[in-house]
Design an enzyme around this catalytic site. Structure first.
Site, PDB file in Angstrom:
ATOM      1  N   LYS A   1       5.508  29.288 -43.550  1.00 24.31           N
ATOM      2  CA  LYS A   1       5.475  28.601 -44.850  1.00 24.31           C
ATOM      3  C   LYS A   1       6.280  27.328 -44.746  1.00 24.31           C
ATOM      4  O   LYS A   1       7.236  27.251 -43.966  1.00 24.31           O
ATOM      5  CB  LYS A   1       6.090  29.490 -45.932  1.00 24.31           C
ATOM      6  CG  LYS A   1       5.624  29.134 -47.336  1.00 24.31           C
ATOM      7  CD  LYS A   1       4.259  29.733 -47.617  1.00 24.31           C
ATOM      8  CE  LYS A   1       3.802  29.505 -49.030  1.00 24.31           C
ATOM      9  NZ  LYS A   1       2.636  30.337 -49.343  1.00 24.31           N
TER      10      LYS A   1
HETATM   11  P1  NAD Z   1      -0.726  25.558 -59.105  1.00 20.01           P
HETATM   12  O1  NAD Z   1       0.282  24.482 -58.947  1.00 20.01           O
HETATM   13  O2  NAD Z   1      -2.172  25.202 -59.047  1.00 20.01           O
HETATM   14  O3  NAD Z   1      -0.506  26.273 -60.541  1.00 20.01           O
HETATM   15  C1  NAD Z   1       0.724  26.766 -60.976  1.00 20.01           C
HETATM   16  C2  NAD Z   1       0.591  27.030 -62.476  1.00 20.01           C
HETATM   17  O4  NAD Z   1       1.773  27.703 -62.924  1.00 20.01           O
HETATM   18  C3  NAD Z   1       0.455  25.767 -63.332  1.00 20.01           C
HETATM   19  O5  NAD Z   1      -0.479  26.004 -64.369  1.00 20.01           O
HETATM   20  C4  NAD Z   1       1.861  25.595 -63.950  1.00 20.01           C
HETATM   21  O6  NAD Z   1       1.834  24.940 -65.194  1.00 20.01           O
HETATM   22  C5  NAD Z   1       2.227  27.061 -64.113  1.00 20.01           C
HETATM   23  N1  NAD Z   1       3.663  27.292 -64.251  1.00 20.01           N
HETATM   24  C6  NAD Z   1       4.686  26.762 -63.545  1.00 20.01           C
HETATM   25  N2  NAD Z   1       5.851  27.252 -63.990  1.00 20.01           N
HETATM   26  C7  NAD Z   1       5.556  28.108 -65.002  1.00 20.01           C
HETATM   27  C8  NAD Z   1       6.315  28.916 -65.867  1.00 20.01           C
HETATM   28  N3  NAD Z   1       7.636  28.977 -65.790  1.00 20.01           N
HETATM   29  N4  NAD Z   1       5.632  29.667 -66.760  1.00 20.01           N
HETATM   30  C9  NAD Z   1       4.294  29.644 -66.842  1.00 20.01           C
HETATM   31  N5  NAD Z   1       3.526  28.890 -66.060  1.00 20.01           N
HETATM   32  C10 NAD Z   1       4.149  28.135 -65.156  1.00 20.01           C
HETATM   33  O7  NAD Z   1      -0.348  26.693 -58.063  1.00 20.01           O
HETATM   34  P2  NAD Z   1      -1.266  27.856 -57.503  1.00 20.01           P
HETATM   35  O8  NAD Z   1      -1.874  27.407 -56.244  1.00 20.01           O
HETATM   36  O9  NAD Z   1      -2.139  28.382 -58.609  1.00 20.01           O
HETATM   37  O10 NAD Z   1      -0.152  28.944 -57.134  1.00 20.01           O
HETATM   38  C11 NAD Z   1       0.379  29.821 -58.126  1.00 20.01           C
HETATM   39  C12 NAD Z   1       1.021  30.997 -57.420  1.00 20.01           C
HETATM   40  O11 NAD Z   1       0.032  31.624 -56.617  1.00 20.01           O
HETATM   41  C13 NAD Z   1       2.187  30.651 -56.483  1.00 20.01           C
HETATM   42  O12 NAD Z   1       3.122  31.691 -56.502  1.00 20.01           O
HETATM   43  C14 NAD Z   1       1.507  30.582 -55.124  1.00 20.01           C
HETATM   44  O13 NAD Z   1       2.427  30.826 -54.063  1.00 20.01           O
HETATM   45  C15 NAD Z   1       0.522  31.708 -55.286  1.00 20.01           C
HETATM   46  N6  NAD Z   1      -0.589  31.642 -54.335  1.00 20.01           N
HETATM   47  C16 NAD Z   1      -1.476  30.604 -54.356  1.00 20.01           C
HETATM   48  C17 NAD Z   1      -2.492  30.570 -53.413  1.00 20.01           C
HETATM   49  C18 NAD Z   1      -3.551  29.499 -53.421  1.00 20.01           C
HETATM   50  O14 NAD Z   1      -4.470  29.593 -52.596  1.00 20.01           O
HETATM   51  N7  NAD Z   1      -3.494  28.530 -54.320  1.00 20.01           N
HETATM   52  C19 NAD Z   1      -2.592  31.580 -52.452  1.00 20.01           C
HETATM   53  C20 NAD Z   1      -1.683  32.630 -52.480  1.00 20.01           C
HETATM   54  C21 NAD Z   1      -0.682  32.643 -53.435  1.00 20.01           C
END
Ligand code: NAD
Length: 418
Positions: A106
């Site tokens: 990561k």
């Molecule tokens: P992203 O940046 O697209 O979205 C994050 C979302 O969370 C946004 O809507 C933001 O406004 C919201 N957010 C941030 N802080 C917040 C809070 N305190 N309360 C409520 N909402 C809040 O990110 P993503 O890619 O969707 O990733 C989200 C999670 O999923 C992370 O933990 C990431 O590690 C995990 N994840 C993502 C992927 C991927 O392929 N995108 C894969 C595995 C895990």
């Protein structure tokens, strides 16, 4: 974010919980609790106004026993060495529970990207790619997107790497745009595995997903796709939130319209389909059948867990529950599909992207989704088999038991060197 549990300590305590059920020596477990190496670097770039600015950046290569290190790159002000180490460990056990031949890594840069222009972000990303160049490669370490990074950043990293190496090697990074060697189905993959895992959990618990109520915290890539797909499966999405707050409608939202509204205005708050505004804590404690935390780690601590009313949680985010929250929810019989399985769709389709890049032969979306479905269902079955065999209280421990055994087997079969 409700408390300040150190994510690296959370990871280590999850490993300890599972180790109690494994016949693996303490010396090997000790190895499996720490990254093999961590790059800590300072990137200095020129701002558009001509001034220089320094940024801290990290890449943790946690474990490569089962294949090249694999994991995303996050741009966020809360990125820290310990957070990156924890996330790289979760990647190791994630690739193991879904049984794809990759390790865990990561990376991250400490930055709020909203404060920077596209040209500044490009300079910063290319500077990071230059630092990463000796470490990465399709057989060494394969980064991918994470919070606040996407196809654009992946394309910059690939281009920088290929220029410096004087080669074409699209498999050096995944999550690329389709025209740059990306895979069909990658953008939707994380949300897709979150809902496949939720569907399997409902099936296992003899609960009906049709008409089930759902709350989603976080409406980014993972959260909004999960909302869209679970709605298509017949569930009712009654609440969603983002960093500005949450919205509620007892009759359910149209997830696509809510996303379009967020695209236009920057937030779901204010969406016309909403009958009430909620705080993020309200969304997490709503009386729903399924809760999908899809924002950041530590969203639910022990205090908030006491108030959680959901029957099933499918963790789209990495580490959304603190270990103390996990214990509280275990006592309340909430079935938690752990992040390392529920959100493994992202890395699984990244793996498909890497396979396609290496074969220079591309699949259609139907094939990607079918192969993903089979992998997530198999992983869920392996979790349930271990959960029942050891009479475990917590599905997360079952997932770690399966995953740690696979990593330890690969390490022990290879033997230690030198
Ligand atoms: P992203 O940046 O697209 O979205 C994050 C979302 O969370 C946004 O809507 C933001 O406004 C919201 N957010 C941030 N802080 C917040 C809070 N305190 N309360 C409520 N909402 C809040 O990110 P993503 O890619 O969707 O990733 C989200 C999670 O999923 C992370 O933990 C990431 O590690 C995990 N994840 C993502 C992927 C991927 O392929 N995108 C894969 C595995 C895990």
């Amino acid at each position: 974010m409700s408390d300040e549990a150190n994510p690296f300590e959370s990871l280590q305590s999850q490993i300890d919980d599972a180790a109690a059920y494994l016949d693996i020596g303490d010396d090997v477990i000790e190895r499996l609790k720490h990254p093999e190496r961590v790059l800590e670097t300072n990137l200095t770039i020129e701002r558009d106004d001509g001034n220089l600015e320094r940024f801290e950046a990290f890449r943790s290569q946690f474990n490569g026993d089962r294949g090249p290190y694999k994991g995303g790159i996050r741009y966020h002000p809360q990125v820290s060495r310990d957070e990156v180490k924890a996330l790289s460990g979760w990647m190791t056990y994630k690739t193991a529970i879904v049984d794809i031949p990759l390790g865990g890594g990561k990376g991250g840069i400490v930055i709020d990207p909203d404060d920077y222009s596209e040209a500044e972000l490009e300079r910063l990303t290319r500077s990071f790619a230059k630092e990463l160049r000796p470490l990465i490669g399709e057989d060494r370490d394969v980064p991918a997107p994470d919070v606040n990074t996407g196809q654009r950043e992946m394309n910059w990293i690939k281009d920088t790497y290929e220029n410096l190496e004087n080669t074409t090697e699209p498999g050096v990074i995944t999550g690329k745009a389709l025209d740059s060697g990306g895979s069909e189905g990658r953008v939707e993959a994380t949300g897709r595995s979150t809902v496949i895992a939720a569907r399997e959990a409902f099936d296992y618990l003899d609960k009906d997903l049709e008409g089930a109520t759902v709350a989603v915290q976080g409406y980014g890539n993972a959260g909004w796709i999960a909302a869209k797909l679970i709605d298509e499966m017949g569930a009712t999405v009654v609440a969603v939130s983002d960093s500005s707050g949450g919205i509620y409608n007892a009759d359910g939202f149209d997830p696509v319209a809510a996303k379009e509204y967020k695209n236009e205005t920057g937030s779901v708050v204010g969406f016309a389909g909403s009958e009430a505004e909620l705080t993020n804590d309200d969304v997490l404690t709503l009386d729903v059948d399924l809760l999908i935390p899809a924002a950041l780690e530590n969203a639910i601590d022990a205090d908030l867990a006491e108030a959680v009313e959901a029957d099933v949680i499918s963790e789209a985010a990495n580490g959304p529950l603190t270990p103390a929250a996990d214990e509280v929810l275990e006592g309340k019989d909430v079935f938690v599909v752990p992040d390392i399985l529920a959100n493994a769709g992202g890395v699984t389709v990244s793996y498909f992207e890497w396979v396609q890049n290496r074969q220079r032969f591309y699949w259609d979306e139907e094939r990607v989704n079918e192969e993903l479905e089979a992998i997530i269902v198999d992983a869920f079955d392996a979790l349930v088999e271990t959960y029942e065999r050891h009479d475990l209280e917590n599905p997360r421990t079952a997932a770690y038991v399966v995953a740690i055994q696979r990593v330890a087997d690969a390490f022990e079969e290879a033997g230690s060197w030198p």
